[in-house]
Design a protein around this motif. Structure first.
Motif: not given
Ligand code: FMN
Ligand code: 173
Length: 361
Positions: A108-115
């Motif tokens: 449930f991260a609020s930034r992308t996995l890649e960022d």
């Protein structure tokens, strides 16, 4: 003056956050007995210091799943870091990297996995909840592997969300501008609607989490990834043995920071039986109530390879973004080295059960 304890950072964080977000972060489930007991257990141990040991160099580094952690600490997976600071998970990732600590990013991260991966300079794992939509889970696993995540951590203590009375009273819902950006928006519709007596988080979990999940399903995940698999939420010797039988690479002894089954064993109390049940090549981590370097020393002495901290990372993030998380991790490092020196145990290998006695009252 820089804060001298995590409690000081906690007080500063409270002033930064709205009462609803504060309650979501700090709260536990039910009567919050397990939440309180996680902390209280650390006070039941006394140190047995040894004298006249050369402690000129105290080295808290450990090996974990093939990587070296300069600090035996990771940031526990938490949803929505942007709830407490606009930078969110990328700030947390940069701070963890600088401190030599692990970051477990949340599904449930609020930034992308890649960022998050681009901001990370140290070990990075991805936490998963088992979604009903397996193809969405498979897609996330593929992305994580491509982005360089070093392990998958599956949370197994949340077939549904605990009864978090503070959130129910507040009708807590995540503000619409903060999103679980790695999940399909269609999956996420429910999480922003809640009224009194419900919480957006619980409604969302009811729709998305697969409560039919059993041990037999782990093979499906294994087939889709070569990454090491860690189970978070193991509290018994029985489940530790079962995890080992299923080829799990590590476990996290955890009751989800007192947010799931209220009345569940305090994490530190469960640690020895889990460690004793695991074969020596499978490490156990511990989370729940770690608030100082002395707490870390106790957990390591009882057999944890490393600890995770949840709420303290959010206190740091809320008060100072990347620098605030850095303050939390630096304080934990300084306190741990200090404890190791005064205890006469200059390396993690010296921290074993002989370092502890029951608190004598
Ligand atoms: C605000 C918040 C959000 C959390 N979100 C998740 C999550 O998405 N997945 C998960 O496995 N655990 C989640 N947890 C539990 C943490 O990973 C961890 O088990 C717990 O916070 C450890 O206890 P501590 O906060 O006392 O250090 C969350 C905890 C908090 C406080
Ligand atoms: O808050 C939590 O503890 C948690 O696990 C969670 C689960 C789903 C969505 C957001 C948070």
């Amino acid at each position: 003056m820089a804060p001298l304890t995590l409690a000081g950072i906690e007080r500063a964080a409270r002033d930064q956050l709205s009462p609803e977000i504060w309650d979501f972060v700090e709260g536990g489930s039910g009567a919050e007995r397990t939440l309180a007991a996680n902390r209280e257990m650390f006070g039941r141990h006394a140190f047995r210091p040894r004298a006249l040991v050369d402690v000129s160099v105290c080295a808290p580094a450990v090996d974990l799943l093939g990587a070296t952690l300069q600090l035996p600490v990771g940031i526990a997976p938490m949803a929505y870091h942007r709830l407490v600071h606009p930078d969110g998970e990328t700030a947390t990732a940069r701070a963890a990297g600088k401190a030599g600590a692990l970051l477990v990013a949340g599904i449930f991260a609020s930034r992308t996995l890649e960022d998050i991966a681009a901001a990370a300079t140290g070990p990075l794992w991805l936490q998963l909840y088992w979604l009903r939509r397996r193809e969405a889970l498979a897609a996330l696993v593929e992305r994580a592997e491509a982005a360089g995540y070093a392990a998958l951590l599956l949370t197994v203590d949340a077939p549904r969300i605990g009864r978090r009375l503070r959130d129910l009273r507040n009708g807590f819902a995540v503000p619409p501008e903060i999103r679980a950006v790695n999940l399909d928006p269609a999956l996420m519709a429910a999480s922003h609607h809640a009224g009194q007596g419900s919480s957006g988080i619980a409604e969302h979990a009811r729709e998305q989490f697969d409560p039919t999940l059993t041990w037999a399903d782990l093979a499906w995940l294994r087939e889709r990834s070569r990454l090491p698999l860690v189970l978070k939420g193991v509290l018994t010797a029985e489940d530790a043995r079962r995890a080992a039988d299923h080829g799990v690479d590590a476990v996290v002894v955890s009751n989800h920071g007192g947010r799931q089954l209220d009345g569940a064993l305090p994490a530190l109390a469960a640690l020895p039986e889990v460690v004793d049940a695991l074969p020596p090549h499978i490490p156990a981590l511990l989370d729940g109530g770690v608030r100082s370097g002395a707490d870390i020393a106790v957990a390591l002495a009882l057999g944890a390879r490393a600890v995770l901290v949840g709420r303290p990372a959010f206190w740091g993030l809320a008060t100072g973004g990347e620098a605030g998380v850095g303050q939390v991790l630096d304080l934990l490092r300084d306190e741990l080295e200090h404890t190791m020196a005064l205890l006469g145990r200059p390396s993690v290998a010296d921290l074993d059960r002989t370092a502890l006695a029951p608190w004598p009252v």
